[in-house]
Design an enzyme around this catalytic site. Structure first.
Site, PDB file in Angstrom:
ATOM      1  CG  ASN A 147      -6.362  -1.015   1.084  1.00 37.18           C
ATOM      2  OD1 ASN A 147      -5.859  -0.356   0.149  1.00 37.18           O
ATOM      3  ND2 ASN A 147      -5.943  -1.456   2.299  1.00 37.18           N
ATOM      4  CG  HIS A 186      -3.316   3.513   1.856  1.00 38.48           C
ATOM      5  ND1 HIS A 186      -3.643   3.123   0.709  1.00 38.48           N
ATOM      6  CD2 HIS A 186      -3.210   2.618   2.661  1.00 38.48           C
ATOM      7  CE1 HIS A 186      -3.937   1.826   0.654  1.00 38.48           C
ATOM      8  NE2 HIS A 186      -3.706   1.525   1.915  1.00 38.48           N
ATOM      9  CB  CYS A 216      -0.918   0.116   1.224  1.00 40.59           C
ATOM     10  SG  CYS A 216      -1.950  -1.581   1.137  1.00 40.59           S
TER      11      CYS A 216
HETATM   12  O1  UT7 Z   1      -3.372  -0.561   4.029  1.00 38.54           O
HETATM   13  C1  UT7 Z   1      -3.181  -1.007   5.043  1.00 38.54           C
HETATM   14  C2  UT7 Z   1      -4.081  -2.395   5.010  1.00 38.54           C
HETATM   15  N1  UT7 Z   1      -4.958  -2.748   6.023  1.00 38.54           N
HETATM   16  C3  UT7 Z   1      -5.692  -1.824   6.782  1.00 38.54           C
HETATM   17  O2  UT7 Z   1      -5.490  -0.645   6.953  1.00 38.54           O
HETATM   18  C4  UT7 Z   1      -6.498  -2.399   7.804  1.00 38.54           C
HETATM   19  C5  UT7 Z   1      -6.312  -2.148   9.126  1.00 38.54           C
HETATM   20  N2  UT7 Z   1      -7.260  -2.737   9.916  1.00 38.54           N
HETATM   21  C6  UT7 Z   1      -8.621  -2.291   9.956  1.00 38.54           C
HETATM   22  O3  UT7 Z   1      -8.998  -1.641   9.168  1.00 38.54           O
HETATM   23  C7  UT7 Z   1      -9.739  -2.946  10.932  1.00 38.54           C
HETATM   24  O4  UT7 Z   1      -9.029  -3.456  11.988  1.00 38.54           O
HETATM   25  C8  UT7 Z   1     -10.684  -3.618  10.286  1.00 38.54           C
HETATM   26  C9  UT7 Z   1     -11.658  -2.951   9.497  1.00 38.54           C
HETATM   27  C10 UT7 Z   1     -10.184  -4.871   9.507  1.00 38.54           C
HETATM   28  C11 UT7 Z   1     -11.410  -4.500  11.514  1.00 38.54           C
HETATM   29  O5  UT7 Z   1     -12.231  -3.223  12.111  1.00 38.54           O
HETATM   30  P1  UT7 Z   1     -11.930  -3.734  13.979  1.00 38.54           P
HETATM   31  O6  UT7 Z   1     -12.837  -2.688  14.633  1.00 38.54           O
HETATM   32  O7  UT7 Z   1     -10.676  -3.526  14.275  1.00 38.54           O
HETATM   33  O8  UT7 Z   1     -13.002  -5.005  14.452  1.00 38.54           O
HETATM   34  P2  UT7 Z   1     -12.323  -6.290  14.758  1.00 38.54           P
HETATM   35  O9  UT7 Z   1     -11.256  -6.856  13.917  1.00 38.54           O
HETATM   36  O10 UT7 Z   1     -11.957  -6.128  16.120  1.00 38.54           O
HETATM   37  O11 UT7 Z   1     -13.592  -7.385  14.790  1.00 38.54           O
HETATM   38  C12 UT7 Z   1     -14.733  -6.780  15.608  1.00 38.54           C
HETATM   39  C13 UT7 Z   1     -15.775  -7.986  15.348  1.00 38.54           C
HETATM   40  C14 UT7 Z   1     -15.425  -9.520  15.542  1.00 38.54           C
HETATM   41  O12 UT7 Z   1     -16.200 -10.188  16.209  1.00 38.54           O
HETATM   42  P3  UT7 Z   1     -16.175 -10.483  17.768  1.00 38.54           P
HETATM   43  O13 UT7 Z   1     -14.715 -11.398  17.886  1.00 38.54           O
HETATM   44  O14 UT7 Z   1     -16.061  -9.230  18.364  1.00 38.54           O
HETATM   45  O15 UT7 Z   1     -17.462 -11.320  18.071  1.00 38.54           O
HETATM   46  C15 UT7 Z   1     -15.007  -9.709  14.172  1.00 38.54           C
HETATM   47  O16 UT7 Z   1     -15.246 -11.282  13.848  1.00 38.54           O
HETATM   48  O17 UT7 Z   1     -16.317  -7.965  13.853  1.00 38.54           O
HETATM   49  C16 UT7 Z   1     -16.231  -9.158  13.328  1.00 38.54           C
HETATM   50  N3  UT7 Z   1     -16.095  -8.962  12.039  1.00 38.54           N
HETATM   51  C17 UT7 Z   1     -17.006  -8.794  10.950  1.00 38.54           C
HETATM   52  N4  UT7 Z   1     -18.358  -8.841  11.030  1.00 38.54           N
HETATM   53  C18 UT7 Z   1     -19.005  -8.666  10.104  1.00 38.54           C
HETATM   54  C19 UT7 Z   1     -14.730  -8.897  11.260  1.00 38.54           C
HETATM   55  N5  UT7 Z   1     -15.018  -8.858  10.126  1.00 38.54           N
HETATM   56  C20 UT7 Z   1     -16.302  -8.725   9.638  1.00 38.54           C
HETATM   57  C21 UT7 Z   1     -17.284  -8.431   8.962  1.00 38.54           C
HETATM   58  N6  UT7 Z   1     -18.475  -8.444   8.933  1.00 38.54           N
HETATM   59  N7  UT7 Z   1     -16.588  -8.290   7.473  1.00 38.54           N
END
Ligand code: UT7
Length: 322
Positions: free
Chosen positions: A279, A249, A113
Site C-alpha cells: 500500500n 487503490h 490513500c
Molecule cells: O488504504 C486503506 C488502508 N488500510 C487498509 O486498507 C487495510 C484494511 N485492513 C486490512 O487489510 C486487514 O484488516 C489486515 C490485513 C490489516 C488484517 O487482516 P485481518 O484478516 O483483518 O486480520 P486480523 O486483524 O483479524 O488479525 C488476525 C490475526 C490476529 O491474531 P489473533 O488475534 O486471531 O490471534 C492478529 O494478531 O492475525 C494476527 N496478525 C498477524 N499475524 C502475523 C496481525 N498482523 C499480523 C502479522 N503477521 N503481520
C-alpha cells in the site's frame, strides 16, 4: 465541450526492496500470513535521505516525457501526499522549483490513500474551466517513514512510491466524472495521532506512527469502494459491462476481490500491483495505471474506473476515457 485528458503517465519505485521474508526476520510475522491476508509480496523503501519529492520528481519527469512535453509546458501542479518533505512549503512547490515551470500554481492535497483521486478531481476542474491547459497530477509517498516497525498489524502493509499523470485540455473525451466523499467521524480508525499544532515532540522523536483498526477499515473499504463505482456508472448512464478496467487503490487484494465480486466484475478486468509494492497510499493508483499503460493492457479509447478509499475516512472515484 472541454475535457481533461490523460496524455502521459509515469511512476517510480525506490531501488531498495524489502521482501516479506526479510521483514519476518525482525517482526513477528511470515510471508504466508502477509500474502494470504493482504496479497503483498514485497515493498520498496526510500533510501536514507531520499524524500517524497525525489520520488515525485522521477515519476513526473517520466509522465512529462511520455506526454511528449517539456516541464515548462505544465501550467498547474497538484500533488497528493501524506508524507510531505517539509511542514511548508508544499511538496508541489518544492517539485516545481526542480522542474522549473515557475509561476504557475502548485499546491498539495491531503486525503491519504484517496489523495490521487482527490487531486485528479481538483485538476480536472481547473482544466475544464480553462484555468489550466496542462496539469501535472502526482501521488507520492514515503509512507515507511511513519511506520512503527514493531507493530506487525501495520508495518507489513505499506511501502514507498510515486505515480504521476499529465492532463491536457481536449475536445476528445477524457475524465468523464469524479465523485469525492469523506466521513471525518472515522478519523481514529486510521490515523497518525501526533501533528504540528498539538506539539511537535512525538514528531521530533520519530513516534508519529500509523495506527489502524484493520478490520473496521476493511469492512468500510469494501462497502464504499463498491458504492462509488455504482455511483459513477449511474451518473454517466453506463453499465459495468462497458468498463474496460477497474484500477482500484492497491491496499489489500482481499478488499479488491470483494469489491470486484460485489460489482460482478471479472478479476481479468482489474489492474493489480499490490503484490509488488504494498500500500503506497496516494501513489498506488497512478502506479497501477502507469504499469498497465506501459505493458499495453490499457489502450487509447478504453473506459477506466479509478477508485480509492483511505484515512479520514475519504473515498472517491474517477471515471475516464483513456
Ligand atoms: O488504504 C486503506 C488502508 N488500510 C487498509 O486498507 C487495510 C484494511 N485492513 C486490512 O487489510 C486487514 O484488516 C489486515 C490485513 C490489516 C488484517 O487482516 P485481518 O484478516 O483483518 O486480520 P486480523 O486483524 O483479524 O488479525 C488476525 C490475526 C490476529 O491474531 P489473533 O488475534 O486471531 O490471534 C492478529 O494478531 O492475525 C494476527 N496478525 C498477524 N499475524 C502475523 C496481525 N498482523 C499480523 C502479522 N503477521 N503481520
Amino acid at each position: 465541450m472541454t475535457y481533461a485528458r490523460i496524455i502521459g503517465t509515469g511512476s517510480y519505485l525506490p531501488e531498495k526492496v524489502m521482501t516479506n521474508e526479510e521483514l519476518a526476520t525482525f517482526v513477528d510475522t511470515s510471508d504466508a500470513w502477509i500474502r494470504e491476508r493482504s496479497g503483498i509480496g514485497q515493498r520498496h523503501i526510500a533510501a536514507e535521505g531520499e524524500t517524497t519529492v525525489d520520488l515525485a520528481e522521477h515519476a513526473s519527469r517520466r509522465a512529462i516525457e511520455a506526454a511528449g512535453l517539456q516541464p515548462e509546458d505544465i501550467d498547474l501542479i497538484v500533488m497528493a501526499t501524506t508524507t510531505p518533505d517539509q511542514v511548508f512549503p508544499s511538496s508541489a512547490c518544492l517539485l516545481q522549483a526542480r522542474l522549473g515551470n515557475v509561476g504557475s500554481p502548485a499546491f498539495d492535497i491531503q486525503a491519504v490513500c484517496s489523495g490521487f483521486v482527490y487531486a485528479l478531481s481538483v485538476a480536472d476542474q481547473f482544466v475544464r474551466n480553462g484555468s489550466a491547459k496542462r496539469a501535472l497530477v502526482i501521488g507520492a509517498e514515503t509512507f515507511t517513514r511513519i511506520l512503527n516497525w514493531e507493530d506487525r498489524t501495520t508495518c507489513v502493509l505499506f511501502g514507498d512510491g510515486a505515480g504521476a499523470v499529465v492532463l491536457e485540455a481536449s475536445e476528445e473525451q477524457g475524465i468523464l466524472s469524479t465523485h469525492l466523499h469523506a466521513d471525518g467521524r472515522y478519523s481514529e480508525c486510521l490515523h497518525v495521532p501526533p501533528g504540528v499544532s498539538q506539539g511537535y515532540q512525538a514528531v521530533l522523536e520519530g513516534r508519529a506512527w500509523v495506527e489502524m483498526k484493520g478490520s473496521e477499515v476493511f469492512r468500510m473499504a469494501v462497502a464504499k469502494m463498491g458504492e462509488v463505482v455504482e455511483e459513477a456508472l449511474e451518473a454517466n448512464g453506463l453499465n459495468r459491462e462497458e468498463l474496460d478496467w477497474l484500477i482500484p487503490h492497491q491496499a489489500n487484494i482481499r478488499i479488491i476481490k470483494a469489491t470486484a465480486r460485489k460489482l460482478h466484475m471479472s478479476m481479468d478486468k482489474v489492474v493489480l500491483t499490490v503484490e509488488h509494492h504494498g500500500n503506497t497510499s496516494a501513489a498506488s493508483i497512478p502506479l497501477a495505471l502507469d504499469a498497465a499503460v506501459r505493458d499495453g493492457r490499457v489502450q487509447r479509447g478504453q473506459l477506466l474506473m479509478l477508485e480509492a478509499f483511505g484515512g479520514g475516512f475519504t473515498w472517491g472515484s474517477a471515471l475516464l476515457r483513456y
